[in-house]
Design an enzyme around this catalytic site. Structure first.
Site, PDB file in Angstrom:
ATOM      1  N   GLN A   1       0.822  -1.209   0.000  1.00  0.00           N
ATOM      2  CA  GLN A   1       0.000   0.000   0.000  1.00  0.00           C
ATOM      3  C   GLN A   1       0.859   1.262   0.000  1.00  0.00           C
ATOM      4  OE1 GLN A   1      -3.241  -1.960   2.941  1.00  0.00           O
ATOM      5  NE2 GLN A   1      -3.618   0.203   2.565  1.00  0.00           N
TER       6      GLN A   1
ATOM      7  N   ARG B   1      -9.573  -0.216   7.419  1.00  0.00           N
ATOM      8  CA  ARG B   1     -10.335   0.957   7.022  1.00  0.00           C
ATOM      9  C   ARG B   1     -10.259   2.035   8.080  1.00  0.00           C
ATOM     10  NH1 ARG B   1     -14.394  -0.685   2.600  1.00  0.00           N
ATOM     11  NH2 ARG B   1     -14.662   1.330   1.620  1.00  0.00           N
ATOM     12  N   CYS B   2      -9.131   2.168   8.607  1.00  0.00           N
ATOM     13  CA  CYS B   2      -8.764   3.233   9.514  1.00  0.00           C
ATOM     14  C   CYS B   2      -7.455   2.793  10.119  1.00  0.00           C
ATOM     15  CB  CYS B   2      -9.738   3.459  10.623  1.00  0.00           C
ATOM     16  SG  CYS B   2      -8.940   4.577  11.750  1.00  0.00           S
TER      17      CYS B   2
END
Ligand code: CDP
Length: 808
Positions: free
Chosen positions: A239, A386-387
């Site tokens: 990522q 997602r955080c």
């Protein structure tokens, strides 16, 4: 004759910001033409696989690799002893700790990497893993962080000095040999005084359980060392490809220009693919040693059991208020279970991420937060889902705290929220724990949400349901889950956000080709968010060329400008801003070219959708396409040929998207089965680039929120065995469990972002989890429940009902 298009028609033809442009990526994904790490097949490629520890805590007495090496097709078996001379048996983590690459004397969690087998194919490698003989001596296992802080058992022997003293950790002094850090923010003394003197205080402990994002594609890489020219190419599910390149260079000593990191298509990341894993290091070493490419791809169990988990936060809170419900102070102490190594990918100054956004959407005058990080015998990682930066925990904490305070005050929780919201005119708002919220209009969003669901009607229906239940007319209860969240995304300003010393700016480089099409390269990397679609839309609006004529490329460090990657919804706030700024540089040069072509002064032309026109004479213009050609074909005095620009954007602040969610749930008291009758989600992410993609992000995030709130967890038994290491036990919702989501929005642009956009990817998860959980808790409120821990699976809900005496 060609009809002259209207201004609106010209704008529509660009497919710019605000339109529901279809995802350009889908042509290849829907036809099986995606190119994922496992699709990469290089000549002579070998395959790696790990021997992993069956024990959560054990000393390694011996490792015998003879039988494995004797298997036909096995090329090498690496252990810590092989890596030690290279200094590669341990690696630095993103959190300033260090982590064993291969077990060095002991193991600290089940599934820990012990040896790395390299073989001619994946199946031989797997067979050889079974032949490696490891003798373990079991040690006492600690999976409870509170017990860990009291235990005599030393988990990290490497972090205790020979004289028994405790050297400081990356974040200061440590209180105990299993303690990692204490992080404190806010005004402890005043907060405790306010709470001591308050008219009303609500207090509770909220456990946000350990879970895992479980991306469709597991983690993996292919390392290819070209010994002739000294170049290492590393393909992987990264990522943050540039950060990986820098880390690989620092660890291996290979100069950074000789390393090329490529993130191909990635099948979901959600933070799971931010960190560096032993598989990457071992594959690189194996490729250097063997001189041929080496592939390593985890299986599902390895992914669930050993890669970056999420949460595992015990949050004890106290909230003070007046009798009328005005909040006067907030106190929180969190015990954070980091597992065997602290491998969070938080910005350096934030050992518990952005947990200090825990004052939420409320105007709370004074607050205090302390977080203690603790080692246990669980897998490391701790940032994902997602955080990446603990915002989900913070929002869960405050939104549960508000519900508990509402019970204490005997007040409607919607009204309690309303009277404490930060008001529109208070923005930019300075929070008690140090953040400056950029913009918000919470009251408008809340009113819209409550009206949309007929909140009053729902409460009346719920009251009737309670009556009917008590009268024996129904066995079903109704819960109304409310949540108003404020997110903090867009890490971030270099002045306060870096990872391993790398400032968290981002970048975009644009090249306009002579015929008026373009390529833009960014420092981010999409894992399903549709960047190739949306970033082209930003550029279409900024530079007046059709989105369909703009290629977006990410993920190749040899071509993309340096950036910190995609996680924590930072792409739009940071790289999106860089894209707009680079587009504006293109436009500035185009303006000079247009003025030259139109034989007027630079200031006498203005940009109009897809062209520069002479002010006051709209019939005199040059389209961006014409200008692009001129940039390559005209000798313009004082202007270099070509049309290119690059922008490195350091945001002045984070962005603060927000949202109002309502969940209506029916619960069968006798089976614990939940039925989500309605889910309404209003999101405000500022300027909306692509409403369709935003909706997709929200559907996905809500579904992951449903999973976490209603069943998904990484659970351990007392021996440290992972009880949920396969998809048989780990809850992944399907279309069967997922309700119909009603999405809505308001638009409150960010004042400091060039196009006013805030991030959105994390929001539905951050807001969704407390909303589902509040619905479950709310259903039992009338029967005396204050709080019950997640995940709210059917069994736990049944137990809650049973404890409340609802089973007769
Ligand atoms: O960093 P990440 O891409 O995961 O998150 P994001 O910045 O929230 O963006 C997710 C997707 O939503 C991207 O394709 C964005 O361009 C899109 N988006 C949008 O269309 N409008 C916004 N205001 C925010 C994001």
């Amino acid at each position: 004759m060609n009809k002259e298009l209207s201004r609106q028609e010209r704008a529509d033809a660009l497919g710019g910001m605000g339109c529901k442009r279809k995802r350009v990526e889908d042509a290849r994904f829907t036809q099986g033409k995606g190119n994922y790490v496992d699709d990469i097949k290089l000549p002579g490629m070998l395959f790696g696989d790990f021997v992993r520890s069956p024990y959560a805590h054990a000393r390694i007495k011996s490792i015998n690799t003879d039988a494995a090496m004797a298997l036909d097709g096995v090329v090498a078996v690496l252990t810590a002893a092989d890596l030690a001379p290279l200094g590669l048996h341990w690696m630095p983590t993103l959190a300033g700790d260090k982590q064993m690459v291969l077990a060095d004397g002991k193991v600290l969690f089940q599934g820990q990497e012990v040896a790395y087998v390299v073989a001619k194919d994946r199946y031989i490698a797997a067979d050889a893993v079974e032949l490696v003989e490891v003798e373990y001596e079991e040690l006492e296992v600690i999976i409870d962080p509170f017990a860990s802080l009291k235990s005599d058992v030393v988990l990290r022997e490497d972090l205790v000095a020979e004289d028994g003293s405790l050297p400081d950790g990356a974040h200061g002094p440590r209180k105990h040999h299993n303690h990692i850090f204490t992080w404190e923010v806010g005004d402890k003394e005043t907060t405790e005084q306010v709470i001591g003197e308050a008219e009303v205080v609500a207090e509770d402990m909220f456990y946000y359980h350990r879970t895992h994002p479980c991306p469709l594609e597991t983690c993996g890489c292919v390392a290819s060392m070209d010994k002739v020219n000294g170049k290492l190419t590393l393909y992987g599910t990264f990522q943050a490809p540039h950060a990986i390149r820098t880390v690989v260079s620092l660890i291996s000593g290979i100069e950074e220009h000789n390393i090329r990191v490529i993130s191909p298509d990635i099948g979901g990341g959600f933070g799971n693919k931010v960190g560096a894993y032993p598989g990457y290091v071992c594959s690189v070493v194996a490729s250097i040693v063997t001189g041929v490419p080496v592939k390593w791809v985890e299986d599902r169990m390895e992914n669930l059991m050993t890669t970056a988990f999420a949460r595992d936060y015990w949050m004890k809170g106290k909230i003070a208020a007046t009798k009328e419900g005005k909040i006067t102070g907030l106190w929180c102490h969190t015990t954070a279970d980091h597992g065997g190594f602290d491998a969070c990918a938080d910005p350096t100054k934030f050992p518990a991420g952005f947990m200090n956004i825990c004052t939420g959407s409320y105007d709370i005058p004074v607050a205090y937060l302390a977080v203690d990080g603790v080692y246990t015998n669980k897998a490391p990682g701790g940032v994902s889902y997602r955080c990446s930066f603990r915002v989900t925990e913070a929002v869960y904490f405050i939104e549960r705290m508000i519900e508990v305070l509402a019970i204490e005050l005997n007040m409607d929780p919607a009204e309690l929220r309303r009277i404490n919201f930060i008001k529109k005119e208070q923005f930019p708002y300075q929070s008690a724990l140090g953040w400056e919220y950029d913009s918000g209009d919470y009251h408008t969003a809340w009113d819209k949400a409550l009206e949309a669901v007929d909140y009053k009607g729902l409460r009346a229906e719920q009251a009737q349901r309670v009556e009917d239940f008590k009268a024996g007319k129904t066995r079903s209860l109704m819960g109304i889950g409310l949540t108003f969240f404020t997110e903090i995304v867009g890490a971030g300003p270099v002045k306060n956000c870096d990872i391993l010393g790398l400032g968290m700016f981002d970048s975009c480089e644009i090249r306009i080709h002579p015929t008026g099409s373009a390529i833009a390269r960014l420092g981010t990397i999409s894992q399903g968010q549709g960047h190739a679609t949306t970033f082209a839309q930003i550029l279409a609006t900024e530079i007046g060329l059709p989105a369909d004529s703009i290629t977006i490329e990410e993920g190749d460090t040899d071509t993309a400008p340096y950036g910190l990657g995609t996680y924590g919804s930072r792409s739009t706030p940071v790289a999106g801003a860089a894209t707009a700024m680079a587009g504006r540089k293109i436009r500035a040069k185009a303006q000079m070219i247009a003025a030259y072509l139109l034989e007027v002064h630079d200031d006498d032309v203005e940009f109009d959708v897809d062209r520069f026109v002479v002010k006051g004479a709209p019939e005199k213009f040059k389209t961006m396409k014409e200008i692009a050609f001129a940039a390559y074909n005209q000798a313009i005095p004082g202007i270099e040929p070509g049309l290119e620009a690059v922008s490195y954007y350091d945001p002045p602040n984070m962005t603060y998207p927000f949202g109002a969610y309502v969940c209506v749930m029916d619960i069968d008291v006798d089976t614990g089965v939940t039925d989500i009758r309605r889910f309404y989600a209003l999101d405000d992410c500022g300027t909306r680039i692509n409403p369709m993609i935003i909706e997709g992000q929200i559907h996905g995030g809500l579904t992951e929120a449903l999973a976490v709130a209603l069943g998904q967890e990484i659970a351990y038994d007392d021996m440290g065995n992972v009880k949920t290491g396969t998809l048989m036990d780990f809850f992944l919702p399907t279309a069967w469990e997922v309700p119909n989501y009603e999405t809505d929005h308001t638009v409150t642009p960010s004042p400091h972002h060039p196009i006013g956009a805030k991030g959105v990817g994390e929001s539905p998860h951050v807001g969704g989890v407390p909303c589902f959980s509040n619905a479950v808790n709310d259903a039992f409120k009338a029967f005396g429940l204050r709080h019950t821990h997640m995940p709210h699976d059917h069994w736990r809900i049944w137990q809650t009902a049973n404890k409340l005496g609802l089973h007769g």
